[in-house]
Design an enzyme around this catalytic site. Structure first.
Site, PDB file in Angstrom:
ATOM      1  N   ARG A  76       0.851  -1.187   0.000  1.00 32.08           N
ATOM      2  CA  ARG A  76       0.000   0.000   0.000  1.00 32.08           C
ATOM      3  C   ARG A  76       0.890   1.243   0.000  1.00 32.08           C
ATOM      4  NH1 ARG A  76      -2.674   2.927   4.932  1.00 32.08           N
ATOM      5  NH2 ARG A  76      -3.734   4.531   3.749  1.00 32.08           N
ATOM      6  N   HIS A 120      -2.800  10.979   1.071  1.00 31.69           N
ATOM      7  CA  HIS A 120      -2.204  10.730   2.383  1.00 31.69           C
ATOM      8  C   HIS A 120      -1.545  12.038   2.849  1.00 31.69           C
ATOM      9  CE1 HIS A 120      -0.860   7.191   5.075  1.00 31.69           C
ATOM     10  NE2 HIS A 120      -0.495   8.294   5.708  1.00 31.69           N
ATOM     11  N   GLU A 166      -7.351   8.463   6.640  1.00 32.26           N
ATOM     12  CA  GLU A 166      -7.591   9.057   7.947  1.00 32.26           C
ATOM     13  C   GLU A 166      -8.115  10.493   7.908  1.00 32.26           C
ATOM     14  OE1 GLU A 166      -4.122   8.572  10.391  1.00 32.26           O
ATOM     15  OE2 GLU A 166      -4.258   6.399  10.364  1.00 32.26           O
ATOM     16  N   ASN A 295      -7.249   1.839  10.059  1.00 32.52           N
ATOM     17  CA  ASN A 295      -5.920   1.960  10.659  1.00 32.52           C
ATOM     18  C   ASN A 295      -6.101   1.934  12.172  1.00 32.52           C
ATOM     19  OD1 ASN A 295      -4.995   2.320   8.081  1.00 32.52           O
ATOM     20  ND2 ASN A 295      -4.450   4.486   8.328  1.00 32.52           N
ATOM     21  N   TYR A 297      -4.070   1.596  16.053  1.00 35.57           N
ATOM     22  CA  TYR A 297      -2.791   1.601  16.761  1.00 35.57           C
ATOM     23  C   TYR A 297      -2.874   1.335  18.248  1.00 35.57           C
ATOM     24  CZ  TYR A 297      -0.391   3.069  12.557  1.00 35.57           C
ATOM     25  OH  TYR A 297       0.128   3.082  11.289  1.00 35.57           O
ATOM     26  N   GLU A 366      -3.433  -0.326   8.210  1.00 37.69           N
ATOM     27  CA  GLU A 366      -2.241   0.026   9.010  1.00 37.69           C
ATOM     28  C   GLU A 366      -2.393  -0.531  10.415  1.00 37.69           C
ATOM     29  OE1 GLU A 366      -1.161   4.206   9.317  1.00 37.69           O
ATOM     30  OE2 GLU A 366      -1.578   4.510   7.191  1.00 37.69           O
TER      31      GLU A 366
HETATM   32  C1  GAL Z   1      -1.066   6.926  10.775  1.00 37.86           C
HETATM   33  C2  GAL Z   1      -0.643   7.488   9.448  1.00 37.86           C
HETATM   34  C3  GAL Z   1       0.692   7.031   8.992  1.00 37.86           C
HETATM   35  C4  GAL Z   1       1.705   6.837  10.097  1.00 37.86           C
HETATM   36  C5  GAL Z   1       1.103   6.171  11.313  1.00 37.86           C
HETATM   37  C6  GAL Z   1       1.992   6.103  12.536  1.00 37.86           C
HETATM   38  O1  GAL Z   1      -1.947   7.807  11.392  1.00 37.86           O
HETATM   39  O2  GAL Z   1      -1.581   7.159   8.457  1.00 37.86           O
HETATM   40  O3  GAL Z   1       1.114   7.917   8.014  1.00 37.86           O
HETATM   41  O4  GAL Z   1       2.400   7.970  10.377  1.00 37.86           O
HETATM   42  O5  GAL Z   1      -0.070   6.807  11.700  1.00 37.86           O
HETATM   43  O6  GAL Z   1       1.892   7.234  13.315  1.00 37.86           O
END
Ligand code: GAL
Length: 458
Positions: A76, A120, A166, A295, A297, A366
């Site tokens: 991607r 992006h 995002e 995405n 995290y 992501e």
């Molecule tokens: C996401 C973003 C990425 C990368 C990742 C880690 O929000 O799409 O570009 O930076 O976070 O922080």
């Protein structure tokens, strides 16, 4: 990984143009809002910028070879709008077209499927200064024209399109808190920007469906980001706070697409600051995604504000609007971003999405973590990152077992890169990129991921 994933599950890794390409003013590329934002003293850690980044623009052959070596099945990446259209609209830069053609061709030669993000975050500067960026009335039409160009040139080979990466980050960090480009601060602008981002996405999808999809046979969707919000306690107030936090984060953008309107709690709390979705916009936006890009995290506890005074911090959007106090457990390990590692939060989020949106096909576009990795004797040992992926993939597998229609997983990121306001200080890569020479060294996590892909029978 002892778990087997469904046949056809997409195993990939992700990057974005500004974070890796460099060559910021080479071969006819126009400036983006990130090129300019990095020039403002104090905005980016250490005064870093993506001017050179990983120099991927000049090293694409080497990078595709790296991906092949790592066994990736999908990659991607994003197209830089100002590399293709230097002023955001009008003239097209043939050298930009040539670069992405070469990248796509090399990927396909290597048996790697290109997944392309159209936006992006690197908006052409001309559109920010001349048209008000994402606050301007005509931005969605400019975006649709740019998207049209991409489908026209690359759609014969690209079968998965992500319109916008995002929108929450663009709106909140770019136009609300001002910590990302273009650096505006406002408590109303994010909701207008968000509205225009949704319309831009939907107009691009309409162009694809009307002009290209029946011939090119690809799929198109949007990628939203969301953390999990776990109620701090079992009280109705905290449970409502967690739900509200998820609605202000994810449902803000997903509800209009899957249900035709913004979540009720946003409409009541924001009043006139939230644009309304009229019949015309609704017809455009509702149903405008072939898949659900996510995405993910981290996870935080959510409590009704006031219930946990002093605990509001970070990653909360405009917290006064949602009225949620966020915190983390001291027992959760933290990454270098200070984001908590909570694999079960990912499963709960996937199940929440499946339930709220009638089990759409989901791709995790992501997931990853930053750790301060350094080579030792030519190897980069990153056991914490391997543990992170093991934990998240185990829970993701559990979600699939529970009926979630998850179809793919992209690690963020293929290599250490320019991490926005953190500059090069935070390393998300499964490949180490040496600061001076930019030499690439796969980390242990990359080798581990290759095994996972292999064990899944691909
Ligand atoms: C996401 C973003 C990425 C990368 C990742 C880690 O929000 O799409 O570009 O930076 O976070 O922080």
């Amino acid at each position: 990984m002892e778990h087997l994933f469904p046949k056809g599950f997409v195993w990939g890794s992700a990057t974005s143009a500004y974070q890796i390409e460099g060559a910021w003013n080479a071969d006819g590329k126009g400036p983006s809002i990130w090129d300019v934002f990095c020039m403002i003293p104090g905005k980016v850690h250490g005064g870093h910028s993506g001017a050179t980044a990983c120099d991927h623009y000049h090293r694409l052959e080497e990078d595709v070879a790296l991906m092949k070596q790592l066994g990736l099945k999908a990659y991607r990446f994003s197209i830089s709008w100002p590399r293709l259209m230097p002023a955001g609209s009008g003239a097209v830069n043939p050298q930009g077209i040539a670069f992405y053609n070469a990248l796509i061709d090399r990927l396909l030669d290597a048996g790697i499927e290109p997944w392309v993000t159209l936006y992006h975050w690197d908006l052409p500067v001309a559109l920010e200064f001349g048209n008000g960026g994402w606050l301007g009335e005509d931005i969605s039409d400019h975006f649709a024209a740019y998207a049209d160009l991409c489908f026209q040139y690359f759609g014969d080979r690209v079968k998965h399109w992500i319109t916008i990466n995002e929108p929450w980050v663009v709106a909140i960090l770019g136009y609300g808190l001002g910590v990302f480009a273009p650096g505006r601060v406002s408590n109303a602008a994010p909701y207008l920007a968000g509205h225009h981002l949704l319309k831009a996405h939907a107009k691009a999808v309409r162009v694809y469906r009307d002009k290209y999809q029946s011939v090119q046979n690809g799929r198109i969707g949007i990628t939203n980001n969301c953390d999990w919000r776990e109620p701090l306690s079992d009280t109705p107030e905290d449970r409502q706070a967690a739900e509200r936090a998820l609605e202000f984060f994810l449902a803000w953008f997903a509800d209009p697409i899957y249900k035709g309107d913004y979540p009720e709690c946003m409409r009541t709390r924001l009043g006139a600051r939230l644009p309304s979705i009229g019949a015309e916009d609704r017809a455009l936006i509702e149903g405008s995604s072939d898949f659900f890009g996510l995405n993910h995290y981290t996870t935080m506890y959510a409590a009704a504000s006031g219930a946990a005074p002093g605990s509001v911090y970070g990653n909360g959007g405009l917290s006064e609007d949602q009225d949620v106090a966020l915190s983390v457990s001291p027992e959760w390990p933290l990454t270098d971003m200070q984001w908590a590692v909570v694999p079960w939060g990912c499963r709960k989020l996937l199940e929440w999405i499946a339930q709220r949106y009638n089990n759409p096909p989901i791709y995790i576009t992501e997931n990853g973590c930053a750790y301060p990795d350094q080579p030792k004797n030519g190897r980069v040992h990153d056991p914490a990152r391997v543990a992170f992926f093991e934990g998240y993939l185990r829970e993701i597998h559990g979600a699939i077992q529970n009926g979630v229609d998850l179809r793919g997983y992209f690690i963020w990121s293929l290599m250490d890169n320019f991490e926005w306001a953190s500059g090069y200080d935070k390393q998300f890569g499964i490949t180490y990129v040496e600061p001076e020479s930019l030499r690439r060294t796969p980390k242990d996590s990359a080798l581990w991921y290759r095994e996972v892909i292999r064990n899944n029978g691909l």
